[in-house]
Design an enzyme around this catalytic site. Structure first.
Site, mmCIF file in Angstrom:
data_model
loop_
_atom_site.group_PDB
_atom_site.id
_atom_site.type_symbol
_atom_site.label_atom_id
_atom_site.label_comp_id
_atom_site.label_asym_id
_atom_site.label_seq_id
_atom_site.Cartn_x
_atom_site.Cartn_y
_atom_site.Cartn_z
ATOM 1 N N LYS A 174 34.292 28.062 44.586
ATOM 2 C CA LYS A 174 33.702 28.081 43.254
ATOM 3 C C LYS A 174 34.363 27.023 42.351
ATOM 4 O O LYS A 174 35.426 26.473 42.707
ATOM 5 C CB LYS A 174 33.857 29.492 42.676
ATOM 6 C CG LYS A 174 33.116 30.577 43.491
ATOM 7 C CD LYS A 174 33.312 31.969 42.865
ATOM 8 C CE LYS A 174 32.598 33.058 43.638
ATOM 9 N NZ LYS A 174 32.780 34.402 43.023
ATOM 10 N N PHE A 214 28.157 41.650 33.079
ATOM 11 C CA PHE A 214 28.862 40.364 33.196
ATOM 12 C C PHE A 214 27.966 39.255 33.762
ATOM 13 O O PHE A 214 28.434 38.149 34.009
ATOM 14 C CB PHE A 214 30.115 40.523 34.083
ATOM 15 C CG PHE A 214 29.841 41.090 35.452
ATOM 16 C CD1 PHE A 214 29.424 40.272 36.498
ATOM 17 C CD2 PHE A 214 29.994 42.449 35.702
ATOM 18 C CE1 PHE A 214 29.163 40.793 37.757
ATOM 19 C CE2 PHE A 214 29.741 42.983 36.971
ATOM 20 C CZ PHE A 214 29.322 42.149 37.991
ATOM 21 N N ARG A 247 35.502 37.617 54.882
ATOM 22 C CA ARG A 247 35.699 38.587 53.789
ATOM 23 C C ARG A 247 37.156 39.078 53.774
ATOM 24 O O ARG A 247 37.742 39.268 52.713
ATOM 25 C CB ARG A 247 34.772 39.795 53.938
ATOM 26 C CG ARG A 247 33.297 39.525 53.775
ATOM 27 C CD ARG A 247 32.802 39.325 52.379
ATOM 28 N NE ARG A 247 32.907 40.451 51.508
ATOM 29 C CZ ARG A 247 32.365 40.488 50.284
ATOM 30 N NH1 ARG A 247 31.676 39.440 49.825
ATOM 31 N NH2 ARG A 247 32.510 41.509 49.510
ATOM 32 N N THR A 279 37.032 41.756 45.768
ATOM 33 C CA THR A 279 36.326 41.070 44.679
ATOM 34 C C THR A 279 37.219 40.906 43.447
ATOM 35 O O THR A 279 37.263 39.835 42.834
ATOM 36 C CB THR A 279 35.062 41.881 44.307
ATOM 37 O OG1 THR A 279 34.289 42.074 45.494
ATOM 38 C CG2 THR A 279 34.232 41.164 43.263
ATOM 39 N N ARG A 312 41.795 35.333 47.313
ATOM 40 C CA ARG A 312 41.597 35.801 45.942
ATOM 41 C C ARG A 312 42.893 36.347 45.353
ATOM 42 O O ARG A 312 43.149 36.195 44.156
ATOM 43 C CB ARG A 312 40.493 36.858 45.931
ATOM 44 C CG ARG A 312 39.111 36.237 46.170
ATOM 45 C CD ARG A 312 38.065 37.266 46.486
ATOM 46 N NE ARG A 312 36.706 36.752 46.348
ATOM 47 C CZ ARG A 312 35.617 37.465 46.595
ATOM 48 N NH1 ARG A 312 35.717 38.721 47.003
ATOM 49 N NH2 ARG A 312 34.421 36.945 46.438
ATOM 50 N N ASN A 333 37.420 34.405 41.135
ATOM 51 C CA ASN A 333 38.099 34.689 42.403
ATOM 52 C C ASN A 333 37.945 33.555 43.423
ATOM 53 O O ASN A 333 38.088 33.760 44.615
ATOM 54 C CB ASN A 333 37.628 36.035 42.955
ATOM 55 C CG ASN A 333 36.112 36.140 42.984
ATOM 56 O OD1 ASN A 333 35.430 35.128 42.938
ATOM 57 N ND2 ASN A 333 35.604 37.358 43.062
ATOM 58 N N HIS A 371 33.297 32.449 47.254
ATOM 59 C CA HIS A 371 32.212 33.382 47.585
ATOM 60 C C HIS A 371 32.134 33.490 49.099
ATOM 61 O O HIS A 371 32.324 32.495 49.800
ATOM 62 C CB HIS A 371 30.861 32.861 47.062
ATOM 63 C CG HIS A 371 29.704 33.603 47.659
ATOM 64 N ND1 HIS A 371 29.296 34.825 47.179
ATOM 65 C CD2 HIS A 371 28.910 33.336 48.730
ATOM 66 C CE1 HIS A 371 28.286 35.269 47.920
ATOM 67 N NE2 HIS A 371 28.028 34.378 48.866
HETATM 68 N N1 UDP Z 1 32.172 39.922 39.463
HETATM 69 C C1 UDP Z 1 32.804 40.142 38.234
HETATM 70 N N2 UDP Z 1 33.063 41.427 37.838
HETATM 71 C C2 UDP Z 1 32.729 42.507 38.602
HETATM 72 C C3 UDP Z 1 32.094 42.299 39.833
HETATM 73 C C4 UDP Z 1 31.838 40.993 40.237
HETATM 74 O O1 UDP Z 1 33.115 39.188 37.532
HETATM 75 O O2 UDP Z 1 32.987 43.658 38.174
HETATM 76 C C5 UDP Z 1 31.879 38.549 39.891
HETATM 77 C C6 UDP Z 1 32.919 38.002 40.887
HETATM 78 O O3 UDP Z 1 33.098 36.619 40.632
HETATM 79 C C7 UDP Z 1 32.244 38.250 42.213
HETATM 80 C C8 UDP Z 1 30.783 37.977 41.879
HETATM 81 O O4 UDP Z 1 30.623 38.521 40.565
HETATM 82 O O5 UDP Z 1 32.745 37.408 43.234
HETATM 83 C C9 UDP Z 1 29.785 38.619 42.830
HETATM 84 O O6 UDP Z 1 30.016 40.010 42.885
HETATM 85 P P1 UDP Z 1 29.945 40.826 44.241
HETATM 86 O O7 UDP Z 1 29.921 42.273 43.893
HETATM 87 O O8 UDP Z 1 28.854 40.287 45.107
HETATM 88 O O9 UDP Z 1 31.392 40.545 44.895
HETATM 89 P P2 UDP Z 1 31.811 39.614 46.139
HETATM 90 O O10 UDP Z 1 30.757 39.797 47.198
HETATM 91 O O11 UDP Z 1 31.892 38.200 45.629
HETATM 92 O O12 UDP Z 1 33.156 40.136 46.565
HETATM 93 MG MG MG Z 2 28.661 39.601 47.095
#
Ligand code: UDP
Ligand code: MG
Length: 178
Positions: A23, A71, A103, A109, A120, A134, A137
């Protein structure tokens, strides 16, 4: 006939593909090398890579499943690099159990909850507006991986044929070298 596995025999894991994006915060903080080194621990193959300027349309499509989250607006600004640089590095990793392997190395996350030696955990932060910056992706399951890879890449940008393709006459204006 007994077709069950013998005790202790490893079940073969499926070959998978997964979309990985470094990112804008990862690029602007010069973390690319460190992130790629961590990802190389997975022993997966990189089969596509490019630097992308993320449009609003692409950002919204990528994160459409989060559109009702409070958000969402900040998340779109974040992935478009409004507070950093308007670039991401998009890649496709391929190999056995690729989705879970990436992952695991990416970490949770929420960077505060991520294992400290995960990507992360090492490099992420939470902004004052509450966005989890973080740095990476990673696709969450095979269906999402397919949707995301097809959103970010054209078939010829990937060195392996991972999904069926077809040939189509496309008449459109293209930018070419002047
Ligand atoms: N995100 C955030 N706050 C939250 C959940 C997600 O800012 O409470 C952001 C974070 O950058 C995350 C992205 O939204 O990577 C996508 O969320 P997702 O739930 O898909 O998490 P990921 O798959 O990236 O772990
Ligand atoms: Mg996701």
């Amino acid at each position: 006939m007994d077709t069950s596995k013998h005790e202790g025999e490893e079940k073969a894991m499926p070959e998978q593909k997964t979309l990985v994006i470094i990112k804008p915060d990862g690029l602007v903080k010069s973390l690319t090398g460190g992130i790629l080194t961590k990802l190389s621990e997975t022993k997966l193959k990189i089969i596509a890579a490019k630097v992308v300027r993320v449009s609003r349309e692409l950002a919204v499509e990528h994160y459409y499943h989060l559109k009702d989250q409070p958000f969402f607006g900040e998340l779109i600004k974040y992935i478009m690099g409004e507070h950093h640089t308007n670039r991401v590095l998009a890649m496709v990793y391929y190999g056995e159990d690729a989705i879970q392997k990436v992952r695991a190395i990416a970490g949770s996350t929420n960077p505060e909850e991520a294992e400290s030696i995960s990507i992360r955990g090492m490099f992420g932060r939470i902004t004052t507006k509450g966005v989890f910056e973080n740095v990476i992706h990673a696709s969450s399951d095979p269906k999402e991986a397919e949707r995301e890879i097809k959103l970010w890449f054209m078939p010829d940008e990937i060195v392996t044929d991972i999904y069926p393709t077809t040939e189509k006459e496309v008449a459109r204006k293209m930018r070419v070298w002047a």
